[in-house]
Design a protein around this motif. Structure first.
Motif: not given
Length: 174
Positions: A45, A47, A50, A127, A138, A156, A161
């Motif tokens: 993932i 970060q 996110v 996450t 996250a 979610e 993403y």
């Protein structure tokens, strides 16, 4: 060799052949399972991506749902203090401000709702992929500007993403 020893050696040989066949099947099965699990590993993932999505969702004045998967179906995606919110009236930060968090709000009316949290400050972001591998969650905290208190949130995301659901406040149940 007599008949008795031939039968004994034949029996032992037969048992060994059967054991070898069983071992070969077991080893083949393990090899296949191991390669299947290696190919189904979930991607790492990102970060930074996110953070960008969450940051935009909370601190952007546009409120255009740019990173929300289904903007037309907002009534099933946003939860604040355990309550489901329908159409967004204003911004998410307006709704958060009017929730249980408002008791911590400054009483002089100074500042706008979007400035309630320390701008672009997210703490303890974690996450984790869901078991199905189609989405991840996250979690973290926004920091209240005037008090320094931490306000929990969770989003979610799908694998692209895009935000599927979002939770804010004390009753985050994921």
């Amino acid at each position: 060799m007599n008949k008795k020893s031939v039968l004994t050696l034949g029996s032992i040989g037969g048992v060994l052949v059967i054991l070898l066949i069983i071992i070969a099947f077991v080893m083949t099965g393990q090899h296949k399972t191991s390669s299947q699990s290696a190919s189904s590993k979930l991607p790492k993932i990102n970060q930074a991506k996110v953070m960008k999505r969450i940051d935009y969702e909370i601190f952007s004045m546009n409120n255009d749902g740019r990173y929300t998967e289904n903007v037309d179906n907002e009534d099933n995606t946003t939860f604040i203090d355990g309550e489901k919110f329908g159409d967004r009236q204003g911004s998410v930060t307006d709704m958060i401000y009017s929730s249980d968090l408002s008791k911590d709000a400054p009483t002089d009316g100074a500042g706008s709702y979007s400035m309630f949290f320390k701008n672009h400050e997210i703490e303890n972001l974690t996450t984790k992929w869901e078991k199905d591998g189609n989405s991840f969650v996250a979690k973290g905290y926004f920091v209240v500007k005037d008090t320094g208190k931490k306000y929990p949130f969770a989003f979610e995301f799908n694998a692209d993403y895009m935000i599927l659901q979002e939770w804010y406040g004390k009753d985050i149940k994921i």
